[in-house]
Design a protein around this motif. Structure first.
Motif, PDB file in Angstrom:
ATOM      1  N   GLY A  93      61.927  76.044  38.560  1.00 36.61           N
ATOM      2  CA  GLY A  93      61.817  75.689  39.884  1.00 36.61           C
ATOM      3  C   GLY A  93      62.169  74.079  39.303  1.00 36.61           C
ATOM      4  N   GLY A  94      63.105  74.155  38.650  1.00 36.30           N
ATOM      5  CA  GLY A  94      63.700  73.265  37.989  1.00 36.30           C
ATOM      6  C   GLY A  94      62.295  71.645  37.654  1.00 36.30           C
ATOM      7  N   ASN A  95      60.634  72.239  37.462  1.00 32.51           N
ATOM      8  CA  ASN A  95      59.998  71.720  36.817  1.00 32.51           C
ATOM      9  C   ASN A  95      60.647  71.730  35.402  1.00 32.51           C
ATOM     10  OD1 ASN A  95      58.665  71.067  39.004  1.00 32.51           O
ATOM     11  ND2 ASN A  95      57.269  72.071  38.304  1.00 32.51           N
ATOM     12  N   VAL A  96      61.081  72.346  34.244  1.00 34.79           N
ATOM     13  CA  VAL A  96      61.578  72.169  32.712  1.00 34.79           C
ATOM     14  C   VAL A  96      62.311  71.330  32.750  1.00 34.79           C
ATOM     15  CG1 VAL A  96      62.137  73.138  30.749  1.00 34.79           C
ATOM     16  CG2 VAL A  96      60.722  74.411  32.094  1.00 34.79           C
ATOM     17  N   GLY A  97      63.486  71.341  33.466  1.00 35.64           N
ATOM     18  CA  GLY A  97      64.641  70.567  33.586  1.00 35.64           C
ATOM     19  C   GLY A  97      64.184  68.665  33.426  1.00 35.64           C
ATOM     20  N   THR A  98      64.234  68.810  34.767  1.00 36.99           N
ATOM     21  CA  THR A  98      63.452  67.444  35.318  1.00 36.99           C
ATOM     22  C   THR A  98      62.255  66.834  34.119  1.00 36.99           C
ATOM     23  OG1 THR A  98      63.692  68.548  37.463  1.00 36.99           O
ATOM     24  CG2 THR A  98      62.617  66.190  37.014  1.00 36.99           C
ATOM     25  N   ALA A  99      61.099  67.706  34.015  1.00 34.53           N
ATOM     26  CA  ALA A  99      60.436  66.994  33.007  1.00 34.53           C
ATOM     27  C   ALA A  99      61.039  66.618  31.777  1.00 34.53           C
ATOM     28  CB  ALA A  99      59.043  68.067  32.949  1.00 34.53           C
ATOM     29  N   SER A 100      62.080  68.019  30.854  1.00 34.02           N
ATOM     30  CA  SER A 100      62.552  67.350  29.420  1.00 34.02           C
ATOM     31  C   SER A 100      63.469  65.989  30.319  1.00 34.02           C
ATOM     32  CB  SER A 100      63.212  68.111  29.649  1.00 34.02           C
ATOM     33  OG  SER A 100      64.487  68.747  29.998  1.00 34.02           O
ATOM     34  N   ALA A 101      63.936  65.057  30.815  1.00 31.08           N
ATOM     35  CA  ALA A 101      65.453  64.537  31.522  1.00 31.08           C
ATOM     36  C   ALA A 101      63.679  63.026  31.327  1.00 31.08           C
ATOM     37  CB  ALA A 101      65.536  64.552  32.786  1.00 31.08           C
ATOM     38  N   SER A 102      62.912  63.546  31.679  1.00 29.91           N
ATOM     39  CA  SER A 102      61.255  62.391  31.337  1.00 29.91           C
ATOM     40  C   SER A 102      61.082  61.759  30.226  1.00 29.91           C
ATOM     41  CB  SER A 102      60.901  62.467  32.483  1.00 29.91           C
ATOM     42  OG  SER A 102      59.562  63.220  31.742  1.00 29.91           O
ATOM     43  N   ARG A 103      62.128  62.610  29.705  1.00 25.18           N
ATOM     44  CA  ARG A 103      61.205  62.073  27.774  1.00 25.18           C
ATOM     45  C   ARG A 103      62.281  62.293  27.142  1.00 25.18           C
ATOM     46  NH1 ARG A 103      58.247  66.989  29.065  1.00 25.18           N
ATOM     47  NH2 ARG A 103      59.666  68.404  27.570  1.00 25.18           N
ATOM     48  N   GLU A 104      63.578  61.627  28.024  1.00 26.23           N
ATOM     49  CA  GLU A 104      64.767  61.203  26.728  1.00 26.23           C
ATOM     50  C   GLU A 104      64.791  59.666  27.026  1.00 26.23           C
ATOM     51  OE1 GLU A 104      66.640  62.807  25.602  1.00 26.23           O
ATOM     52  OE2 GLU A 104      66.331  64.824  26.509  1.00 26.23           O
ATOM     53  N   GLU A 105      65.772  58.444  26.476  1.00 24.75           N
ATOM     54  CA  GLU A 105      65.508  57.571  25.910  1.00 24.75           C
ATOM     55  C   GLU A 105      66.388  57.236  27.456  1.00 24.75           C
ATOM     56  OE1 GLU A 105      64.831  55.389  23.958  1.00 24.75           O
ATOM     57  OE2 GLU A 105      63.821  56.745  22.777  1.00 24.75           O
ATOM     58  N   ALA A 106      65.574  56.015  27.726  1.00 20.37           N
ATOM     59  CA  ALA A 106      66.377  54.793  29.172  1.00 20.37           C
ATOM     60  C   ALA A 106      67.387  54.007  28.651  1.00 20.37           C
ATOM     61  CB  ALA A 106      65.053  54.372  29.976  1.00 20.37           C
ATOM     62  N   ASP A 107      68.726  54.773  28.210  1.00 19.68           N
ATOM     63  CA  ASP A 107      69.843  53.924  28.179  1.00 19.68           C
ATOM     64  C   ASP A 107      70.990  53.843  28.800  1.00 19.68           C
ATOM     65  OD1 ASP A 107      69.802  56.679  26.734  1.00 19.68           O
ATOM     66  OD2 ASP A 107      70.476  56.188  24.769  1.00 19.68           O
ATOM     67  N   GLY A 108      70.988  55.273  29.387  1.00 20.60           N
ATOM     68  CA  GLY A 108      72.522  55.654  30.354  1.00 20.60           C
ATOM     69  C   GLY A 108      72.781  56.808  29.899  1.00 20.60           C
ATOM     70  N   TYR A 109      72.540  56.890  28.702  1.00 20.84           N
ATOM     71  CA  TYR A 109      73.203  58.300  28.157  1.00 20.84           C
ATOM     72  C   TYR A 109      72.276  59.552  28.381  1.00 20.84           C
ATOM     73  CZ  TYR A 109      75.837  55.117  25.296  1.00 20.84           C
ATOM     74  OH  TYR A 109      76.460  53.496  25.684  1.00 20.84           O
ATOM     75  N   THR A 110      71.439  59.312  28.948  1.00 21.61           N
ATOM     76  CA  THR A 110      71.085  61.495  29.593  1.00 21.61           C
ATOM     77  C   THR A 110      70.570  60.572  31.556  1.00 21.61           C
ATOM     78  OG1 THR A 110      70.345  61.579  28.397  1.00 21.61           O
ATOM     79  CG2 THR A 110      68.793  62.365  30.444  1.00 21.61           C
ATOM     80  N   ILE A 111      71.339  61.579  31.832  1.00 23.64           N
ATOM     81  CA  ILE A 111      71.197  61.200  33.747  1.00 23.64           C
ATOM     82  C   ILE A 111      70.862  62.602  34.273  1.00 23.64           C
ATOM     83  CG2 ILE A 111      72.862  59.206  33.409  1.00 23.64           C
ATOM     84  CD1 ILE A 111      74.760  60.729  34.856  1.00 23.64           C
ATOM     85  N   LEU A 112      70.313  62.355  35.189  1.00 26.31           N
ATOM     86  CA  LEU A 112      69.887  63.799  35.964  1.00 26.31           C
ATOM     87  C   LEU A 112      69.920  63.953  37.760  1.00 26.31           C
ATOM     88  CD1 LEU A 112      67.832  65.860  36.610  1.00 26.31           C
ATOM     89  CD2 LEU A 112      66.220  64.260  37.219  1.00 26.31           C
ATOM     90  N   MET A 113      71.594  65.408  37.567  1.00 25.55           N
ATOM     91  CA  MET A 113      71.146  65.573  39.194  1.00 25.55           C
ATOM     92  C   MET A 113      70.119  65.831  39.779  1.00 25.55           C
ATOM     93  SD  MET A 113      73.520  65.041  41.088  1.00 25.55           S
ATOM     94  CE  MET A 113      75.394  64.689  40.366  1.00 25.55           C
TER      95      MET A 113
END
Length: 322
Positions: A74-94
């Motif tokens: 239900g969207g948890n997999v992708g959102t959780a993986s995004a939360s573990r990326e570097e906070a450098d602006g090169y990973t953003i989430l829709m």
């Protein structure tokens, strides 16, 4: 020079250095490809809108913005993986109403903290949901669907590709429609099941559903009134269930520790994109409604309000804490 003077001078120098560094970050960003994570499969409503905005941001920023679909739970997999990326602006989430307003109440542990792990950049679209049916059951309105379901208790299955669709179903059931939900991995799977007459009813975004309306019978949209992209299709509320309203939405997010300069650069570019009349036309063509622009504090307050509102609905429907 006294020790106090040296310490003061060092502090001033450090502040100036940080300010210059922040400016340098903003000037240099972006210097490589940006990944926009979408926590849903290709072809789902959020994915369709994300690809539009990714292309516009690529043009505005002068660097590629690529969509990376990471569906599941239900969207948890992708959102959780995004939360573990570097906070450098090169990973953003829709992100979506599902991931950031509904899942925090529907799941005991979705794998991320919607409020703390992400900062909203810009609300992008409002997504009306649509209810449609295979022509074989002969229904074309909400009263007809309710009557058909009541005449065939336990026999009317509904294909659900998202938690938003499930919420729509639960609210219909609260109105006395004995419908059975069947969860699918995304719009493509759910739609295929209904087109193949394996399941008679579909609840999905209007954008994903309406391309199939030559083969499916549209019944209603779930926004308070008809959508501007399909004004001839009346809403559930307009067909007799007063106050019925479920609309999904998308918000572009960065990770919460992303430098302010980068977040503001993205906000500036998104403001320009959203204010372009061509964007409103593009969203209507996809079956969406353009979100109004909100300043940062207003956006954060609105998002929390949506989390609270849907939390109440989810708890009332008994869907919380799975």
């Amino acid at each position: 020079m006294t020790v106090k003077s040296r310490l003061f001078g060092a502090a001033v120098g450090a502040i100036a250095t940080l300010a210059l560094a922040g400016g340098a970050i903003a000037d240099e960003y972006p210097s490589r490809t940006i990944t926009m994570i979408v926590a849903y499969p290709a072809g789902q409503g959020t994915d369709l809108a994300a690809r539009y905005y990714a292309e516009k941001l690529s043009d505005a920023l002068g660097q590629s913005v690529v969509v990376d679909n990471r569906p599941g739970a239900g969207g948890n997999v992708g959102t959780a993986s995004a939360s573990r990326e570097e906070a450098d602006g090169y990973t953003i989430l829709m992100g979506a109403s599902g991931t950031h307003a509904m899942n925090p109440s529907m799941f005991k542990d979705p794998g991320y903290d919607a409020a703390d792990d992400f900062d909203p950049v810009a609300a992008t679209i409002v997504i009306p949901m649509a209810i449609s049916a295979h022509p074989s059951i002969g229904v074309s309105s909400i009263p007809e669907l309710m009557e058909y379901a009541q005449a065939n208790p336990g026999a009317v299955d509904v294909a659900l590709p998202s938690v938003t669709a499930q919420l729509v179903l639960e609210l219909l059931k609260d109105e006395g429609a004995p419908l059975n939900g069947i969860n699918y991995g995304g719009s493509a799977e759910a739609t295929a099941a209904v087109l193949g007459n394996q399941v008679p009813v579909l609840i999905d975004t209007l954008g994903a559903s309406r391309r199939h309306f030559e083969r499916l019978t549209p019944i209603a949209v779930t926004s308070p009134s008809a959508a501007s992209s399909l004004p001839e299709l009346a809403s559930v509320a307009e067909q007799g269930i007063d106050g019925f309203s479920v609309t999904a939405w998308n918000v572009l997010y960065v990770l919460s520790d992303t430098p302010d300069e980068i977040r503001e650069r993205l906000r500036d570019e998104m403001r320009t994109i959203l204010n372009d009349p061509a964007t409103a036309d593009g969203m209507r063509d996809l079956g969406f409604e353009l979100s109004p622009w909100m300043e940062r504090e207003e956006l954060e307050a609105w998002e929390q309000g949506e989390r609270d509102r849907y939390g109440e609905v989810i708890r009332a429907a008994g869907l919380d804490g799975r």
